[in-house]
Structures are given as C-alpha cells and as structure tokens.
Design a protein around this motif. Structure first.
Motif, mmCIF file in Angstrom:
data_model
loop_
_atom_site.group_PDB
_atom_site.id
_atom_site.type_symbol
_atom_site.label_atom_id
_atom_site.label_comp_id
_atom_site.label_asym_id
_atom_site.label_seq_id
_atom_site.Cartn_x
_atom_site.Cartn_y
_atom_site.Cartn_z
ATOM 1 N N ILE A 11 4.954 12.952 0.430
ATOM 2 C CA ILE A 11 4.195 12.702 1.664
ATOM 3 C C ILE A 11 2.820 13.369 1.586
ATOM 4 O O ILE A 11 1.797 12.780 1.954
ATOM 5 N N ILE A 12 2.776 14.604 1.092
ATOM 6 C CA ILE A 12 1.501 15.329 0.976
ATOM 7 C C ILE A 12 0.556 14.615 0.019
ATOM 8 O O ILE A 12 -0.631 14.414 0.315
ATOM 9 N N VAL A 13 1.080 14.193 -1.143
ATOM 10 C CA VAL A 13 0.254 13.535 -2.161
ATOM 11 C C VAL A 13 -0.285 12.217 -1.653
ATOM 12 O O VAL A 13 -1.497 11.929 -1.740
ATOM 13 N N ILE A 14 0.596 11.371 -1.102
ATOM 14 C CA ILE A 14 0.181 10.042 -0.644
ATOM 15 C C ILE A 14 -0.788 10.149 0.525
ATOM 16 O O ILE A 14 -1.784 9.411 0.598
ATOM 17 N N LYS B 196 5.262 1.129 7.962
ATOM 18 C CA LYS B 196 4.802 0.088 7.033
ATOM 19 C C LYS B 196 3.599 0.552 6.228
ATOM 20 O O LYS B 196 3.487 0.245 5.038
ATOM 21 N N ASP B 197 2.671 1.259 6.864
ATOM 22 C CA ASP B 197 1.486 1.751 6.161
ATOM 23 C C ASP B 197 1.868 2.706 5.039
ATOM 24 O O ASP B 197 1.292 2.669 3.944
ATOM 25 N N MET C 281 2.917 3.862 -0.762
ATOM 26 C CA MET C 281 3.819 4.241 -1.852
ATOM 27 C C MET C 281 3.851 3.170 -2.928
ATOM 28 O O MET C 281 3.865 3.471 -4.123
ATOM 29 N N ARG C 282 3.855 1.901 -2.510
ATOM 30 C CA ARG C 282 3.847 0.798 -3.483
ATOM 31 C C ARG C 282 2.586 0.847 -4.348
ATOM 32 O O ARG C 282 2.649 0.652 -5.567
ATOM 33 N N LYS C 283 1.453 1.109 -3.724
ATOM 34 C CA LYS C 283 0.190 1.198 -4.462
ATOM 35 C C LYS C 283 0.229 2.357 -5.465
ATOM 36 O O LYS C 283 -0.204 2.206 -6.611
ATOM 37 N N PHE D 146 2.892 3.827 -6.839
ATOM 38 C CA PHE D 146 3.839 3.567 -7.900
ATOM 39 C C PHE D 146 3.323 2.512 -8.872
ATOM 40 O O PHE D 146 3.550 2.599 -10.077
ATOM 41 N N SER D 147 2.623 1.510 -8.326
ATOM 42 C CA SER D 147 2.069 0.468 -9.191
ATOM 43 C C SER D 147 0.995 1.044 -10.111
ATOM 44 O O SER D 147 0.866 0.648 -11.276
ATOM 45 N N LYS D 148 0.221 2.022 -9.608
ATOM 46 C CA LYS D 148 -0.801 2.690 -10.428
ATOM 47 C C LYS D 148 -0.140 3.511 -11.528
ATOM 48 O O LYS D 148 -0.609 3.551 -12.675
ATOM 49 N N CYS D 149 0.961 4.199 -11.160
ATOM 50 C CA CYS D 149 1.665 5.038 -12.132
ATOM 51 C C CYS D 149 2.299 4.191 -13.241
ATOM 52 O O CYS D 149 2.240 4.536 -14.424
ATOM 53 N N VAL D 150 2.908 3.077 -12.828
ATOM 54 C CA VAL D 150 3.577 2.187 -13.801
ATOM 55 C C VAL D 150 2.546 1.479 -14.662
ATOM 56 O O VAL D 150 2.696 1.316 -15.858
ATOM 57 N N GLY D 151 1.444 1.029 -13.962
ATOM 58 C CA GLY D 151 0.390 0.327 -14.687
ATOM 59 C C GLY D 151 -0.346 1.256 -15.626
ATOM 60 O O GLY D 151 -0.806 0.845 -16.680
#
Length: 324
Positions: A59-62, A309-310, A315-317, A319-324
């Motif tokens: 939560i702090i990071v995001i 939702k926000d 979180m999706r963004k 995780f997608s950056k981390c995976v990408g």
C-alpha cells in the motif's frame, strides 16, 4: 510482650518488605497453556507477520508511485499502513522469539519500552482513523472545497499531529505504571506488555492509576471515536440527500472500508481497556488483543485494496511493469 505503637508500625513495615518480592523481570505466559500447538502457533504468527509487512508495504509503495493515487485519501492510507507495520513490529517479533526459544522472560526495562511504543502507536492509529474520517467528510460533504481544505500542508500537519499529540502523556503514563511496585507472581498472563495485565500485578491501591488509564482512554480513544461518529453522521445525512442511487452507493463505498477498520480497532480496544483491575480476564483480553495487534493490520490491505477500483488498477500497472 506488648509492643508500643511505633514498634508495631516498624514491625508491620518489616513484614511488608519481606512479603514484597522484588520483580526484576516478567514472564509473558502468552499461549503457554497450549503446549502441543506451539509449533503451529509459531508458523501461523510468522505467516501473519510477513503478510502484514508485505500487504501494508505494498500500500505504501503503490500510494507513492502511482500518480493517480496522489490524493489526500491515499496519503493518509499510506501513513496508516506505516503505523500498522510499526504497531505490529512492537509486539509480534517478541512473541515469535518467545515461542521459538521457549523462553518467555522480559526485563522490566524492555517491558516498559514495549508498552510505551505500543501505546504511542495505538494512539497514533486512533488519531489517524479520525483524520481519515474527516477526509471522507470533506470529500463527500464539501467536494468543491476539498482540494482547498485538504491541501498538502494541512495533510502533513494532521499526520504529524497524530504522531506527536499523545507522546508526552503516554511516556508519563508508562513511567507511572512502572513506578508502582509489583509484588507476588511475575507471570504476566498476556501476549505482550500491556496496561491491564501489568495493573493486575501491582501492589496496594491502584485506583488512581486506573483513573488515569480511563482518562487516557477517553482522551485518546473515545474523543477520536466520537469525532469519527460525528463525521459519519454528517456523511450519512449528505449521502441520503443525493438524487441518484448510483451516487449514494459510490459515496458510501468510499467509506465502508474505513468503517470496517474502525469497528475492529475500537471495538476490541475498548473491551480490553475499559475494565477494572478486579474484572480483568487474561484469556478474554488476549483474544481481543489479537484483534487490534494482528487482525486489523492483516486485513487492512485486503479491505482497502480489494474494495477499491483505483487501487486494483494501480496494482495491475505495477505488476505489469515488474513482469514486463
């Protein structure tokens, strides 16, 4: 032999000194009454502690990385999550160490330090919950003035105020508790050094100390709770005036997560602290203590993230950056 009045007083004082055991350390009993479940308990508590660190840390990071979350609501949430991590770290690591080593003793000094930090962090959390309620009140009841009222300077001052307001009083409270002599058994029937079980081991008349405990509960617990209640009365009144059902649902959904955390924290805290020394029950208090030192910090990330939702999109963004 007939003793004079002075000799009687001296004799009584000597007998009292003999009966007064000098306690240099406490033994935290924890859940020692369950010897066959110590290994299982250690694993469960370790998993919970790691999940608290990861969940609240996320939560702090995001909240700090995602531009869409750079608003007061998530600024307060990030600070609240940091307090949850500190709050849990004051108690859980010691509990894990005690179970692992099967050695439950803690010195008076370490016990006093643990109690002092625990009280300061608990009060900080209490005030932050009130600040978060005020933030929701301004957002829903005064939306056009929201960014003007909840500016960066105001948010920073409210967070700092939540941290420092209770420190002098709580340091004095801790000193007062440990300045009273402890007698008899040094077995603390609790999972950490908390006020109610410590008061149970003190000698003599502690009605004055109990009064100050109740006073602190009112000052640092009941008043913030009443401010939260007042905020939500205003919020509810405003929500019911909204013309559309969708608008009412959206407005209430932004508050529901906070309300759940408030109920868990204050409900268990008031039950644990608003009881007299004579009516103190170790087992009951240990159970309710688990709610405000473990359950609330553990479910906080799930409550706020899964119902937002926000936050899910952020979180999706990430995780997608981390995976990408």
């Amino acid at each position: 032999m007939i003793l004079s009045q002075q000799e009687k007083v001296e004799y009584t004082e000597k007998m009292a000194e003999k009966n007064l055991t000098l306690i240099e350390e406490f033994i935290l009993l924890g859940f020692s009454e369950l010897p066959n479940f110590q290994g299982f308990l250690f694993v469960v508590l370790l998993v919970i502690y790691v999940s608290i660190l990861l969940g609240n840390g996320l939560i702090i990071v995001i909240s700090n990385m995602e531009p869409a979350l750079q608003i007061p609501m998530y600024y307060f949430l990030a600070n609240f999550s940091f307090v949850e991590i500190c709050y849990t770290s004051v108690t859980l690591p010691r509990m894990l160490m005690n179970i692992w080593r099967q050695k439950r003793n803690i010195s008076l000094l370490l016990c006093a330090v643990q109690l002092c930090f625990f009280l300061i962090l608990a009060v900080t959390e209490s005030f932050l919950l009130a600040v978060m309620a005020y933030d929701r009140y301004v957002a829903i009841c005064k939306p056009l003035s929201y960014l003007l009222i909840m500016n960066h300077k105001m948010c920073f001052q409210m967070v700092i105020g939540s941290w420092v307001t209770g420190i002098p009083v709580l340091i004095g409270q801790t000193y007062q508790v440990f300045s009273v002599p402890f007698c008899g058994s040094n077995k603390l029937n609790h999972i950490f050094c908390d006020m109610p079980p410590l008061m149970k081991l003190t000698c003599g008349d502690t009605s004055g100390d109990e009064f100050f405990i109740y006073f602190d509960c009112v000052l640092f617990g009941l008043i913030p709770f009443l401010l939260i209640l007042l905020s939500y009365i205003r919020i509810l009144s405003t929500i019911l005036k909204l013309p559309s059902t969708t608008g009412r649902y959206k407005a209430f959904s932004t508050c529901s997560s906070h309300l759940i955390v408030v109920c868990l924290f204050y409900g268990s805290g008031f039950i644990a602290y608003l009881q007299s020394k004579s009516s103190y029950s170790g087992t009951t208090d240990k159970i309710f203590s688990l709610f405000y030192i473990i359950v609330t910090p553990m479910v906080n990330p799930m409550i706020y993230s899964l119902r937002n939702k926000d936050f899910i999109e952020a979180m999706r963004k990430l995780f997608s950056k981390c995976v990408g």
